[in-house]
Design a protein around this motif. Structure first.
Motif, PDB file in Angstrom:
ATOM      1  N   MET A   1       0.834  -1.214   0.000  1.00 51.34           N
ATOM      2  CA  MET A   1       0.000   0.000   0.000  1.00 51.34           C
ATOM      3  C   MET A   1       0.863   1.257   0.000  1.00 51.34           C
ATOM      4  O   MET A   1       1.855   1.320   0.723  1.00 51.34           O
ATOM      5  N   THR A   3       2.215   5.030   0.722  1.00 50.46           N
ATOM      6  CA  THR A   3       2.202   5.954   1.864  1.00 50.46           C
ATOM      7  C   THR A   3       2.129   7.368   1.303  1.00 50.46           C
ATOM      8  O   THR A   3       2.922   7.737   0.439  1.00 50.46           O
ATOM      9  N   GLU A  30      -6.856   1.151   3.123  1.00 50.28           N
ATOM     10  CA  GLU A  30      -5.589   0.549   3.575  1.00 50.28           C
ATOM     11  C   GLU A  30      -4.406   1.491   3.311  1.00 50.28           C
ATOM     12  O   GLU A  30      -3.252   1.067   3.390  1.00 50.28           O
ATOM     13  N   ILE A  31      -4.705   2.745   3.012  1.00 44.45           N
ATOM     14  CA  ILE A  31      -3.634   3.695   2.680  1.00 44.45           C
ATOM     15  C   ILE A  31      -2.960   4.188   3.962  1.00 44.45           C
ATOM     16  O   ILE A  31      -3.630   4.531   4.923  1.00 44.45           O
ATOM     17  N   ASP A  32      -1.634   4.207   3.966  1.00 40.69           N
ATOM     18  CA  ASP A  32      -0.882   4.779   5.098  1.00 40.69           C
ATOM     19  C   ASP A  32      -0.614   6.254   4.825  1.00 40.69           C
ATOM     20  O   ASP A  32      -0.334   6.626   3.687  1.00 40.69           O
ATOM     21  N   ASN A  52      -7.597   5.511  13.004  1.00 37.22           N
ATOM     22  CA  ASN A  52      -6.833   4.285  13.190  1.00 37.22           C
ATOM     23  C   ASN A  52      -5.353   4.654  13.267  1.00 37.22           C
ATOM     24  O   ASN A  52      -4.754   5.001  12.242  1.00 37.22           O
ATOM     25  N   GLU A  54      -2.751   3.012  13.508  1.00 36.29           N
ATOM     26  CA  GLU A  54      -1.794   2.136  12.825  1.00 36.29           C
ATOM     27  C   GLU A  54      -1.440   2.659  11.433  1.00 36.29           C
ATOM     28  O   GLU A  54      -0.391   2.331  10.900  1.00 36.29           O
ATOM     29  N   LYS A  55      -2.316   3.464  10.863  1.00 38.11           N
ATOM     30  CA  LYS A  55      -2.076   3.919   9.490  1.00 38.11           C
ATOM     31  C   LYS A  55      -1.683   5.397   9.434  1.00 38.11           C
ATOM     32  O   LYS A  55      -1.659   5.986   8.362  1.00 38.11           O
ATOM     33  N   ILE A  56      -1.452   5.987  10.592  1.00 36.72           N
ATOM     34  CA  ILE A  56      -1.109   7.415  10.599  1.00 36.72           C
ATOM     35  C   ILE A  56       0.204   7.631  11.344  1.00 36.72           C
ATOM     36  O   ILE A  56       0.367   7.212  12.488  1.00 36.72           O
ATOM     37  N   ARG A  57       1.127   8.299  10.659  1.00 35.73           N
ATOM     38  CA  ARG A  57       2.356   8.723  11.325  1.00 35.73           C
ATOM     39  C   ARG A  57       2.320  10.240  11.362  1.00 35.73           C
ATOM     40  O   ARG A  57       1.797  10.867  10.434  1.00 35.73           O
ATOM     41  N   GLY A  93      12.028   8.995   0.279  1.00 32.52           N
ATOM     42  CA  GLY A  93      11.465   7.659   0.147  1.00 32.52           C
ATOM     43  C   GLY A  93      10.592   7.244   1.304  1.00 32.52           C
ATOM     44  O   GLY A  93      10.172   6.096   1.387  1.00 32.52           O
ATOM     45  N   GLU A  94      10.301   8.163   2.218  1.00 29.48           N
ATOM     46  CA  GLU A  94       9.455   7.801   3.351  1.00 29.48           C
ATOM     47  C   GLU A  94       7.965   7.919   3.009  1.00 29.48           C
ATOM     48  O   GLU A  94       7.118   7.493   3.788  1.00 29.48           O
ATOM     49  N   ALA A  95       7.678   8.553   1.895  1.00 30.76           N
ATOM     50  CA  ALA A  95       6.297   8.596   1.392  1.00 30.76           C
ATOM     51  C   ALA A  95       6.357   8.523  -0.134  1.00 30.76           C
ATOM     52  O   ALA A  95       7.407   8.789  -0.726  1.00 30.76           O
ATOM     53  N   ASP A  96       5.246   8.138  -0.749  1.00 29.69           N
ATOM     54  CA  ASP A  96       5.250   7.943  -2.200  1.00 29.69           C
ATOM     55  C   ASP A  96       4.693   9.127  -2.955  1.00 29.69           C
ATOM     56  O   ASP A  96       4.954   9.288  -4.144  1.00 29.69           O
TER      57      ASP A  96
END
Lengths: 338, 350
Positions: A1, A3, A30-32, A52, A54-57, A93-96
């Motif tokens: 998925m 990010t 399911e997207i981060d 949620n 788990e999917k959020i930084r 490269g930490e996000a797309d």
């Protein structure tokens, strides 16, 4: 998925609406996401809504660029601005991809300063979708218009590249195998519109990898003639704002008429669902945002007045573009076009 | 008037009781619709699904207490009727979860007596069961309670903790339970059960599994004793901080989530950061967990690009240091809970 980095501080209703949009994405897809901005303000909003974790930084960025800031000055002074930090996360490269509802000029400039341009691309283009008539069953309800403000005035080469990029984007995102490309002009004849447009017309006619259908005029925009419409940024921006204004005007006129005449009110009540569909069709929040094309990474610029729904849709568009390999497709189109 | 408030005097590892709610806390029970509710009694043990991570968590709580020479007990309080006791006990056996006691709600009795309201009302039932069990524990035993955000666990557990601590006198118990609408017979029973209990601040922590993803802000008024967690990895991290689990156990819970529920290192990392941001973990604990999990390959490896140059745990430390400075590291205890306000707010929010 994929990010997606999201500029939490960009837009008229940031960070509340942006954070709510990301929270919605975190529970529904399911997207981060990486929310970039003032950590304590972001956390305050998050804690009061359904999300949620788990999917959020959250990536803290102490500064942000305001909607009224001068892009050049702001980017020079605010090195830790949320938009800049978010763009850096993408290059690292930490996000797309990046989504922002912030200052458009700053967004374009942040791309120019942070992202690497696709090899061969001379100028970036901001692309936007708008609703149009459907000519055949299964045709996409939306057409792609570019440029809508990244490059104010263009040369023929740039217009040709916009055609290649827009065509590649439509192939991947709208799943149109051979999108019909047109130049927005003041007449359908190939000699109309000045040197740049005439030259672009000739080159596009010869281009084998673009399904070029010629010039179209303003009144053709709302018809389903073309899937991708090419113009310089100044014209595109005027067209886009005009379309938005007209949609608002129709809704406003209907409301005024209903208030003044009971027959109108009754008629509008009967047509309510139809008007609802029309409103949905012209609602920018439904389309999420406009991609800035021409860089190795993707930025989706959503409307400055974006609500949570608009932000969520922009994130979905960004994720879809990443999954569908839009930038690779554009790079390949430009390489072949060259 | 408040009674004496004290921490139990303990020499060596103190005894501890872990009390668990069953549905939505241990079991992933689905009773959102009538159809799902009707299905529950007919489910076989192997059909019942445990909430991801809960099984290794309970197993480790027991085994590590044994290693430390601590008297640790595990109890379950279920609102399910005794008619499905066998299936639930078989499920616990199937999971390899050892326990010291399990209580079921006698729903048949409620039906026979025409107390239909009691079928759904849990506060009176659970509170009296907790109070009834307390005298059977060592006097100095501390308690860690586990529930969920589906019904009233946060209120029940907080009320129980405050009754034990002597923060609520007997007159107040009646008033609070009446507002909630507890059956008068159960109110009288709760008062009787609370009477002989010596005031002791025994409830150390209340963990609420956010099964409904209730916004954490809603729990602020319950104070720092109550920790709302989104998954059992977050719970394990807090239990490590409180000394009930070691890092290997935290990793075991995390590994279980990865293996059974499709968690990724990125999502574990996000979960860890979330519980730290909500100030239930201090920085020392967060860094310790990050380093250990990174060494075990359970936190994400740096993706392509510049960030590869720095190990992840160093990046997390850098992130922790870069955050806005706060005056306190973790949440501090709040003044006594005003249950009247809290219940009104809770009802409004639900």
């Amino acid at each position: 998925m994929p990010t997606i980095a999201v500029d939490a501080m960009g837009g008229d209703f940031a960070p509340e609406e942006v954070v709510k949009g990301v929270a919605q994405i975190s529970t529904d897809t399911e997207i981060d996401c990486v929310l970039v901005g003032d950590e304590s303000r972001i956390q305050t909003v998050l804690s009061s809504i359904v999300y949620n974790p788990e999917k959020i930084r959250i990536q803290h960025a102490p500064e942000h660029i305001g909607m009224a800031d001068d892009p050049k000055v702001a980017l020079k002074i605010k090195r830790q601005a949320s938009m800049v930090v978010a763009a850096q996360l993408v290059t690292q490269g930490e996000a797309d991809a990046l989504v922002t509802a912030g200052n458009t000029g700053a967004a374009v400039l942040a791309c120019v300063q942070t992202f690497r341009p696709i090899r061969g691309v001379k100028r970036a283009a901001l692309a936007s979708v708008y609703p149009r008539q459907i000519e055949y069953p299964g045709q996409d309800q939306l057409a792609l218009l570019l440029d809508v403000g990244a490059t104010i005035h263009c040369e023929a080469t740039e217009l040709v590249q916009f055609a290649l990029m827009g065509s590649a984007y439509a192939r991947r995102v709208s799943k149109v195998p051979s999108p019909r490309v047109a130049l927005l002009n003041m007449g359908s004849e190939e000699t109309k519109g000045g040197d740049a447009l005439v030259d672009a017309y000739q080159r596009l006619r010869r281009a084998s990898d673009v399904n070029f259908i010629g010039n179209i005029e303003g009144h053709d925009l709302a018809k389903g003639k073309a899937d991708v419409i090419i113009c310089e940024g100044f014209v595109g921006n005027v067209v886009l704002k005009l379309l938005e204004g007209l949609a608002e005007l129709v809704v406003d006129l209907a409301g005024t008429a209903a208030r003044e005449n009971w027959r109108w009110k009754l008629g509008l009540r009967v047509l309510e669902s139809g008007f609802g569909k029309l409103r949905d069709l012209t609602d920018y929040a439904a389309y999420g945002g406009a991609p800035i094309l021409g860089f190795e990474h993707l930025l989706i610029k959503s409307h400055g007045r974006s609500t949570a729904r608009a932000v969520a849709n922009a994130i979905k568009v960004a994720a879809k573009a990443v999954r569908d390999g839009v930038t690779r497709e554009i790079a390949s189109a430009i390489e072949q076009g060259a | 008037m408040n009674r004496r408030l004290s921490k139990p005097p303990v020499v060596g590892p103190h005894p501890v009781v872990f009390s668990w709610d069953l549905d939505k806390t241990y079991l992933k029970s689905e009773f959102d619709s009538l159809r799902e509710l009707v299905k529950i009694p007919f489910e076989k043990p192997e059909d019942k699904i445990a909430v991801p991570g809960v099984v290794p968590l309970i197993r480790n709580l027991r085994s590590q207490a044994a290693t430390a020479g601590r008297d640790a007990r595990v109890f379950f309080i279920s609102a399910s009727p005794p008619q499905i006791a066998k299936a639930i006990k078989d499920k616990l056996a199937l999971d390899g979860v050892e326990y010291d006691g399990i209580t079921f709600k006698n729903q048949l009795q409620n039906i026979v007596r025409g107390k239909f309201r009691n079928l759904r009302e849990q506060v009176g039932y659970k509170l009296t069961e907790l109070l009834r069990a307390r005298p059977s524990f060592p006097a100095v035993a501390r308690e860690v309670l586990f529930g969920d955000d589906w019904e009233s666990d946060p209120i029940i557990y907080s009320l129980y903790g405050d009754i034990l601590a002597g923060n609520i006198d007997h007159g107040e118990i009646r008033g609070i339970l009446e507002i909630i609408g507890v059956d008068p017979a159960l109110i009288a029973e709760a008062e009787t059960l609370a009477e002989p209990i010596a005031a002791i601040d025994a409830v150390e922590r209340i963990y609420i599994n956010l099964e409904r993803r209730t916004p954490p802000k809603l729990f602020e008024h319950f104070g720092a004793r109550l920790v709302p967690t989104f998954n059992y990895f977050q719970t394990a991290c807090c239990l490590f901080q409180d000394g009930y689990l070691n890092l290997a156990a935290v990793v075991e819970v995390a590994s279980h989530l990865v293996a059974s529920s499709g968690y990724t290192p990125l999502r574990l990392s996000n979960s860890l950061a979330d519980i730290a941001r909500r100030r239930h973990l201090n920085e020392v604990t967060t860094i310790a967990i990050s380093e250990y999990m990174h060494a075990k390959g359970l936190l994400p490896l740096p993706r392509r690009g510049r960030s590869e140059r720095q190990p992840l745990w160093q990046r997390i430390r850098r992130w922790l240091r870069s955050r806005p400075k706060r005056t306190v590291e973790t949440l501090q205890p709040r003044p006594a809970i005003n249950y009247h306000e809290l219940i009104a707010e809770w009802r409004q929010a639900r």
